[in-house]
Design a protein around this motif. Structure first.
Motif, PDB file in Angstrom:
ATOM      1  N   TRP A  41       0.811  -1.216   0.000  1.00 17.27           N
ATOM      2  CA  TRP A  41       0.000   0.000   0.000  1.00 17.27           C
ATOM      3  C   TRP A  41       0.847   1.270   0.000  1.00 17.27           C
ATOM      4  O   TRP A  41       0.312   2.370   0.029  1.00 17.27           O
ATOM      5  CB  TRP A  41      -0.927   0.009   1.208  1.00 17.27           C
ATOM      6  CG  TRP A  41      -1.950  -1.085   1.204  1.00 17.27           C
ATOM      7  CD1 TRP A  41      -2.409  -1.788   0.130  1.00 17.27           C
ATOM      8  CD2 TRP A  41      -2.654  -1.604   2.341  1.00 17.27           C
ATOM      9  NE1 TRP A  41      -3.342  -2.718   0.515  1.00 17.27           N
ATOM     10  CE2 TRP A  41      -3.522  -2.631   1.873  1.00 17.27           C
ATOM     11  CE3 TRP A  41      -2.641  -1.320   3.703  1.00 17.27           C
ATOM     12  CZ2 TRP A  41      -4.354  -3.347   2.721  1.00 17.27           C
ATOM     13  CZ3 TRP A  41      -3.473  -2.040   4.558  1.00 17.27           C
ATOM     14  CH2 TRP A  41      -4.324  -3.044   4.062  1.00 17.27           C
ATOM     15  N   THR A  80      -6.880  -5.061  -3.707  1.00 20.39           N
ATOM     16  CA  THR A  80      -6.993  -3.607  -3.767  1.00 20.39           C
ATOM     17  C   THR A  80      -5.722  -2.908  -3.275  1.00 20.39           C
ATOM     18  O   THR A  80      -5.143  -3.323  -2.269  1.00 20.39           O
ATOM     19  CB  THR A  80      -8.183  -3.107  -2.916  1.00 20.39           C
ATOM     20  OG1 THR A  80      -8.246  -1.688  -3.005  1.00 20.39           O
ATOM     21  CG2 THR A  80      -8.016  -3.508  -1.451  1.00 20.39           C
ATOM     22  N   PRO A  81      -5.279  -1.887  -3.994  1.00 20.56           N
ATOM     23  CA  PRO A  81      -4.155  -1.068  -3.520  1.00 20.56           C
ATOM     24  C   PRO A  81      -4.648   0.194  -2.802  1.00 20.56           C
ATOM     25  O   PRO A  81      -3.847   1.006  -2.342  1.00 20.56           O
ATOM     26  CB  PRO A  81      -3.447  -0.690  -4.823  1.00 20.56           C
ATOM     27  CG  PRO A  81      -4.564  -0.567  -5.819  1.00 20.56           C
ATOM     28  CD  PRO A  81      -5.624  -1.578  -5.404  1.00 20.56           C
ATOM     29  N   ASN A  82      -5.977   0.324  -2.706  1.00 21.07           N
ATOM     30  CA  ASN A  82      -6.586   1.542  -2.172  1.00 21.07           C
ATOM     31  C   ASN A  82      -6.839   1.408  -0.677  1.00 21.07           C
ATOM     32  O   ASN A  82      -7.524   0.485  -0.225  1.00 21.07           O
ATOM     33  CB  ASN A  82      -7.908   1.808  -2.913  1.00 21.07           C
ATOM     34  CG  ASN A  82      -8.508   3.148  -2.562  1.00 21.07           C
ATOM     35  OD1 ASN A  82      -8.847   3.377  -1.424  1.00 21.07           O
ATOM     36  ND2 ASN A  82      -8.644   4.017  -3.558  1.00 21.07           N
ATOM     37  N   LEU A  83      -6.321   2.339   0.122  1.00 19.96           N
ATOM     38  CA  LEU A  83      -6.462   2.275   1.573  1.00 19.96           C
ATOM     39  C   LEU A  83      -7.912   2.445   2.026  1.00 19.96           C
ATOM     40  O   LEU A  83      -8.341   1.835   3.015  1.00 19.96           O
ATOM     41  CB  LEU A  83      -5.588   3.339   2.236  1.00 19.96           C
ATOM     42  CG  LEU A  83      -4.087   3.032   2.312  1.00 19.96           C
ATOM     43  CD1 LEU A  83      -3.323   4.244   2.813  1.00 19.96           C
ATOM     44  CD2 LEU A  83      -3.834   1.839   3.213  1.00 19.96           C
ATOM     45  N   VAL A  84      -8.678   3.261   1.306  1.00 21.68           N
ATOM     46  CA  VAL A  84     -10.084   3.475   1.663  1.00 21.68           C
ATOM     47  C   VAL A  84     -10.870   2.178   1.487  1.00 21.68           C
ATOM     48  O   VAL A  84     -11.669   1.787   2.348  1.00 21.68           O
ATOM     49  CB  VAL A  84     -10.701   4.601   0.818  1.00 21.68           C
ATOM     50  CG1 VAL A  84     -12.197   4.733   1.110  1.00 21.68           C
ATOM     51  CG2 VAL A  84      -9.993   5.919   1.085  1.00 21.68           C
ATOM     52  N   ILE A  85     -10.643   1.505   0.367  1.00 21.56           N
ATOM     53  CA  ILE A  85     -11.316   0.220   0.125  1.00 21.56           C
ATOM     54  C   ILE A  85     -10.857  -0.809   1.148  1.00 21.56           C
ATOM     55  O   ILE A  85     -11.667  -1.598   1.662  1.00 21.56           O
ATOM     56  CB  ILE A  85     -11.040  -0.272  -1.312  1.00 21.56           C
ATOM     57  CG1 ILE A  85     -11.661   0.692  -2.329  1.00 21.56           C
ATOM     58  CG2 ILE A  85     -11.590  -1.681  -1.504  1.00 21.56           C
ATOM     59  CD1 ILE A  85     -11.364   0.341  -3.771  1.00 21.56           C
ATOM     60  N   ALA A  86      -9.572  -0.813   1.462  1.00 21.47           N
ATOM     61  CA  ALA A  86      -9.044  -1.746   2.452  1.00 21.47           C
ATOM     62  C   ALA A  86      -9.713  -1.539   3.807  1.00 21.47           C
ATOM     63  O   ALA A  86     -10.044  -2.503   4.511  1.00 21.47           O
ATOM     64  CB  ALA A  86      -7.530  -1.585   2.576  1.00 21.47           C
ATOM     65  N   TYR A  87      -9.933  -0.279   4.158  1.00 22.06           N
ATOM     66  CA  TYR A  87     -10.594   0.020   5.427  1.00 22.06           C
ATOM     67  C   TYR A  87     -12.049  -0.470   5.403  1.00 22.06           C
ATOM     68  O   TYR A  87     -12.549  -1.005   6.389  1.00 22.06           O
ATOM     69  CB  TYR A  87     -10.558   1.529   5.698  1.00 22.06           C
ATOM     70  CG  TYR A  87     -10.807   1.890   7.139  1.00 22.06           C
ATOM     71  CD1 TYR A  87      -9.808   1.744   8.086  1.00 22.06           C
ATOM     72  CD2 TYR A  87     -12.053   2.366   7.555  1.00 22.06           C
ATOM     73  CE1 TYR A  87     -10.032   2.070   9.410  1.00 22.06           C
ATOM     74  CE2 TYR A  87     -12.290   2.691   8.882  1.00 22.06           C
ATOM     75  CZ  TYR A  87     -11.267   2.540   9.807  1.00 22.06           C
ATOM     76  OH  TYR A  87     -11.492   2.849  11.125  1.00 22.06           O
ATOM     77  N   THR A 114       2.762   2.556   2.402  1.00 22.11           N
ATOM     78  CA  THR A 114       2.484   3.346   3.597  1.00 22.11           C
ATOM     79  C   THR A 114       3.287   2.794   4.760  1.00 22.11           C
ATOM     80  O   THR A 114       4.197   1.984   4.574  1.00 22.11           O
ATOM     81  CB  THR A 114       0.969   3.328   3.905  1.00 22.11           C
ATOM     82  OG1 THR A 114       0.696   4.242   4.943  1.00 22.11           O
ATOM     83  CG2 THR A 114       0.490   1.936   4.268  1.00 22.11           C
TER      84      THR A 114
END
Length: 390
Positions: free
Chosen positions: A37, A92-99, A39
């Motif tokens: 990610w 998913t590489p997206n943090l929002v989707i991961a959350y 991060t």
């Protein structure tokens, strides 16, 4: 009929083997996920807090509805939700989707708990000892997953295969569960449940209820903090090798499985839940001190096994069983409320410990000792209040 009952029970238990994967799969892959990610580890810890939010959202609703609707529906919802989580988290590489996926995992946990605990109690005519075995399967999953993660790391294979394996196991168990029939929801009180139900004054029942609800928080928090940070704590603070650091979590799981078997045996012989809660929480506090301040690998390893035995050997489920006996007509609601407070721990522990980790990993891990001490106090007061009514 007996074969059908046994097959249903084993299928429900196997869900918690997979749930054992879900509990620690993010913590065991924090470094890989942070890299994927782009991060930091602290941000990954914040993403993990989404599991707690999902539980907070779902537990009050699922607990209420589980007493009115099909238990099987909630088990299905839990399994499908975990399937989405396992596959989605590595795609998913997206943090929002991961959350969002972490939130789905928390909601899935809620649905699975309210559908399964109540079903197992009803399959056994009100006896809650069978629910303790859930922890054995969870611990088996927590034991095996770190070994899989280490194997993937050593062979330089993609970390996501652990998530894919979790998804495959869910599909297999879903196929097995579909043709099985669940028992009807019991709205009344069984003879056994009535015979062991504590007789309390209204005020004392209210105090014990509050204590058990807060215990739902501490019993979950003490395990979450340990499983989230033990590997990094061993590597960075104790300077253990990668293999040995991951092994500590597997040793914790061995202790947990052993604790489940012993606790199941004790509960079958009518040893009082209130006494077991005090003894096991005291043992958890002692073992955490061994891990936190021990320097020798052997001392830390023994502490890890002992902590698994005391804190993760079914003591939380024992607290829930005692809670159900206070309100035998509302088992689903009680389960939802108890784990609602546990879900607060799922939300707050990653956030607070992630913040503490910015100072040091030791600070994040040492906070677990304070939580364990609080758990001892809660169970001791509960024991004294219930003892006065015996």
């Amino acid at each position: 009929m007996e074969i059908h009952k046994r097959r249903l029970s084993w299928s429900l238990y196997f869900n918690y083997f997979i749930h054992g994967f879900a509990l620690i799969i993010l913590a065991q892959n924090m470094t890989s996920l942070a890299t994927s990610w782009q991060t930091t580890i602290a941000v990954v810890s914040y993403v993990m807090s989404g599991v707690g939010i999902g539980r907070l959202i779902a537990y009050p609703l699922t607990g209420l509805l589980a007493d009115r609707l099909s238990r099987k529906l909630f088990v299905y919802l839990g399994m499908v939700g975990y399937l989405i989580f396992a596959l989605g988290m590595v795609l998913t590489p997206n943090l929002v989707i991961a959350y969002g996926l972490a939130i789905i995992a928390g909601m899935s946990n809620s649905a699975l708990d309210t559908g399964t605990y109540t079903t197992l109690v009803e399959l056994n005519d009100g006896n809650g000892a069978g629910t303790v075995l859930i922890k054995a399967f969870m611990s088996a999953g927590e034991f095996i997953l770190p070994l899989i993660v280490v194997a993937l790391h050593d062979h330089r294979w993609w970390y996501g295969w652990a998530f894919v394996l979790m998804a495959l196991l869910l599909v297999v168990n879903l196929v097995n569960l579909i043709p099985l029939h669940f028992p009807k929801v019991q709205s009344g009180v069984t003879t056994e449940a009535t015979s062991v139900q504590p007789v309390l004054t209204r005020n004392r029942r209210g105090i014990v209820t509050a204590l058990l609800l807060v215990y739902g928080f501490t019993s979950m928090a003490v395990m979450i903090c340990f499983t989230q940070w033990i590997t990094l704590f061993a590597q960075q603070s104790l300077h253990f090798s990668t293999g040995l650091a991951h092994l500590l979590l597997s040793l914790y799981s061995i202790g947990s499985i052993s604790g489940v078997l012993v606790l199941y045996w004790l509960l079958k012989r009518q040893v009082a839940e209130k006494l077991l809660l005090v003894l096991l929480n005291g043992g958890a506090l002692v073992s955490l001190l061994m891990v936190s301040w021990g320097q020798l690998p052997l001392v830390v390893a023994i502490g890890g096994i002992l902590f698994g035995f005391c804190a993760a050997g079914g003591v939380m489920q024992t607290g829930l069983t005692l809670f159900m006996k206070l309100y035998p007509r509302h088992r689903g609601l009680v389960t939802g409320l108890f784990y609602f407070f546990g879900s607060l721990a799922s939300l707050l522990v990653p956030l607070l410990s992630g913040w503490l980790s910015r100072t040091s990993i030791r600070s994040a891990f040492s906070a677990d000792v304070l939580v364990a001490a609080l758990g001892v106090g809660l169970t001791l007061v509960t024991f004294l209040l219930l003892r006065k009514e015996d």
